[in-house]
Write a protein that holds these residues in place. Structure first.
Motif, PDB file in Angstrom:
ATOM      1  N   VAL A  54       0.869  -1.180   0.000  1.00  0.00           N
ATOM      2  CA  VAL A  54       0.000   0.000   0.000  1.00  0.00           C
ATOM      3  C   VAL A  54       0.905   1.230   0.000  1.00  0.00           C
ATOM      4  O   VAL A  54       2.087   1.148   0.356  1.00  0.00           O
ATOM      5  CB  VAL A  54      -0.950   0.014   1.219  1.00  0.00           C
TER       6      VAL A  54
ATOM      7  N   THR B 177       1.378   3.754   1.902  1.00  0.00           N
ATOM      8  CA  THR B 177       2.059   4.072   3.156  1.00  0.00           C
ATOM      9  C   THR B 177       3.309   3.221   3.331  1.00  0.00           C
ATOM     10  O   THR B 177       4.363   3.717   3.758  1.00  0.00           O
ATOM     11  CB  THR B 177       1.107   3.852   4.342  1.00  0.00           C
TER      12      THR B 177
ATOM     13  N   GLU C 188       4.301  11.815   5.077  1.00  0.00           N
ATOM     14  CA  GLU C 188       2.906  11.482   4.792  1.00  0.00           C
ATOM     15  C   GLU C 188       2.064  12.727   4.983  1.00  0.00           C
ATOM     16  O   GLU C 188       2.409  13.604   5.777  1.00  0.00           O
ATOM     17  CB  GLU C 188       2.388  10.393   5.737  1.00  0.00           C
TER      18      GLU C 188
ATOM     19  N   LYS D 219      -5.556   5.599  10.263  1.00  0.00           N
ATOM     20  CA  LYS D 219      -5.821   4.810   9.066  1.00  0.00           C
ATOM     21  C   LYS D 219      -6.669   3.595   9.399  1.00  0.00           C
ATOM     22  O   LYS D 219      -6.686   3.118  10.537  1.00  0.00           O
ATOM     23  CB  LYS D 219      -4.506   4.312   8.442  1.00  0.00           C
TER      24      LYS D 219
ATOM     25  N   GLY E 180      -4.947   0.605   5.168  1.00  0.00           N
ATOM     26  CA  GLY E 180      -4.039   1.698   4.857  1.00  0.00           C
ATOM     27  C   GLY E 180      -4.703   2.959   4.386  1.00  0.00           C
ATOM     28  O   GLY E 180      -4.039   3.918   4.010  1.00  0.00           O
TER      29      GLY E 180
END
Length: 521
Positions: A271, A273, A446, A506, A510
């Motif tokens: 994913v 992340t 992020e 999250k 994800g």
């Protein structure tokens, strides 16, 4: 039992069809008995051992008097035991229900009650939450089994039972297994899938899109309990007669790199992340990733910057795609030779997609609207939830709840969840577009963007940012990020406020839970 025939975009199912026969029994008929089906750090499992374990589990469940069509909840870590329980249940005419292993007692209590399950099997790691859930509700499944890693293992429980079991007769459109949605808002919804669904997703995405074959080794960091991981880590390898590699703990750059070096997978599924964290780790380590011929991303749209950086570091493509619990797996995807960074890709063979306005009319190319999808792997309905079923499952079409646009070449571009879109100065604005810009800044690890009303009640974007290890939040950095956005985006799209945080909320898949950020003061 008749033959399954795959030709072109058509799959001809025989009238009597138990899908476990195709995914488990077929490999012995095709001479793969000694081939390794599943690899973990605890050892390998051949296709014969998988066949025998599935049959013993089917006999065990039958002896435990779990009835045909009844549900068995699986709160089970990624392991060969997961395979035994899932396919053993299907072979016995029982409905397996893999459940998110990261939930809390109140969520498990809801699912146990909602599913009216006859069985509950769980790994010891989750005992605290599962047992608290059972203690809080009146419903008690007839079979409650904690499977230990040593001593009272599933292998010991099923050892007395026969390694032969004739699959219970079913039809392609009979109910087969459930998957509960991640429940980013409200209670989880049980999506009811049919016997044919895993064949459809495995053939049209696994084989036709990824080009997966029996020589492939599949490693999915995404877990088996949700749709994306179930396909990557179990149904795709079993469909083509390949090998699955399983990780029974939370994926990190360290342990995923270690498994890639040890087991040499050819296909890796993650994913965004995780890819971002792996890229950060690659600044300091140089794992051997040479076995990988392809990587896949889903769960959240993959920023173009992560795509480019991964390719620069590893020489390998990340094929981004979009799927859903309701559709079982990915239905729009980039592919080798046909990809656009920042897009979700093209419609997968066997599926159809359209972008519609609020009246359900297809919008012109380049205009945003809600994404609808159809194909033969779609869930039949949500269990005990007629309102959500009516809202989401519109005849042949599924309303994904995602906002998209389609370009002149047929590529689909994600613009956020339909309820995440922002209207800034009367103009629709995608939070993902702002996020994709901010993630290009070297200090940003992020980011999530949500809308916030200003003093006049007008919605403006605000950014929640996790910084890279070396960066520190300062007013000067805020000004720098604001200017960075203004130079790359339309002027109304820059974030008015910045929040620097250690992590973003999250779901287990994800996906960023923006609704939780919107609720923050």
């Amino acid at each position: 039992m008749g033959l399954l025939v795959v030709a072109g975009e058509e799959i001809a199912f025989p009238p009597v069809f138990n899908v476990a026969s195709e995914f488990i029994d077929r490999h012995l008929r095709e001479g793969k008995a000694t081939k390794v089906a599943v690899r973990t750090r605890k050892g390998d499992t051949t296709y014969r051992e998988l066949f025998e374990g599935v049959n013993q589990t089917a006999n065990f469940l039958d002896a435990a008097q779990v009835g045909r069509g009844e549900r068995v909840l699986m709160i089970v870590k990624d392991s060969v035991e997961f395979f035994f329980i899932f396919w053993g249940a299907i072979k016995a005419g029982i409905v397996p229900v893999p459940v998110n292993t990261l939930l809390r007692a109140k969520d498990y209590a809801f699912i146990i009650e909602n599913s009216a399950c006859a069985g509950l099997i769980y790994s010891p790691e989750y005992a605290g939450e599962v047992e608290a859930a059972l203690a809080s509700i009146p419903h008690r499944p007839g079979l409650v089994l904690k499977i230990a890693d040593e001593g009272d293992t599933l292998a010991n429980r099923i050892a007395p039972y026969s390694t032969e079991f004739a699959a219970v007769e079913a039809s392609p459109t009979d109910e087969c297994f459930w998957l509960y949605s991640s429940g980013s808002t409200g209670n989880p919804k049980g999506a009811v899938h049919l016997q044919r669904d895993m064949v459809v997703s495995s053939e049209f995405y696994g084989v036709r899109t990824l080009g997966a074959g029996e020589d492939d080794v599949f490693f999915s960091a995404a877990k088996l309990f949700f749709a994306y991981g179930l396909g990557n880590g179990m149904t795709f390898p079993l469909w083509v007669g390949g090998t699955a590699v399983l990780l029974d703990e939370k994926p990190t750059p360290s342990n995923t790199f270690a498994l890639i070096e040890t087991f040499r997978p050819t296909l890796f599924f993650g994913v965004p992340t995780l890819y971002a964290a792996q890229l950060q780790a690659l600044e300091n380590v140089t794992p051997d990733l040479s076995s990988l011929r392809m990587c896949v991303s889903a769960g959240e749209a993959l920023p173009a910057d992560i795509f480019r950086r991964w390719r620069e570091h590893t020489g390998t493509l990340i094929l981004d795609g979009v799927g859903s619990t309701e559709a079982l797996h990915i239905f729009i995807s980039n592919r080798v030779g046909q990809f656009k960074p920042g897009s979700s890709g093209l419609v997968v063979e066997g599926y159809d997609a359209k972008v519609v306005d609020e009246a359900g009319r297809t919008v012109p190319t380049g205009e945003t609207g809600r994404l609808f999808i159809k194909g033969l792997s779609m869930a039949k309905y949500y269990w005990r939830n007629p309102e959500k079923t009516a809202e989401t499952m519109l005849g042949e079409w599924i309303n994904t709840g995602d906002t998209y646009y389609r370009d002149e070449h047929g590529y689909f571009f994600y613009c956020g969840r339909s309820d995440d879109m922002l209207k800034v100065g009367g103009i629709w604005c995608s939070p993902f577009e702002i996020e994709s810009t901010l993630i290009e800044h070297p200090t940003v690890f992020e980011v999530a963007v949500v809308g916030r009303s200003d003093g006049e009640g007008l919605v403006k974007p605000e950014a929640w940012i996790v910084l890279n290890d070396e960066a520190r939040p300062t007013e000067a950095l805020e000004d720098e990020l604001r200017t960075f956005c203004k130079t790359k985006l339309a002027p109304y799209k820059f974030p008015r406020r910045f929040h620097f945080v250690d992590s973003l909320p999250k779901t287990a898949t994800g996906k960023i839970q923006r609704y939780r950020l919107r609720a923050e003061e």
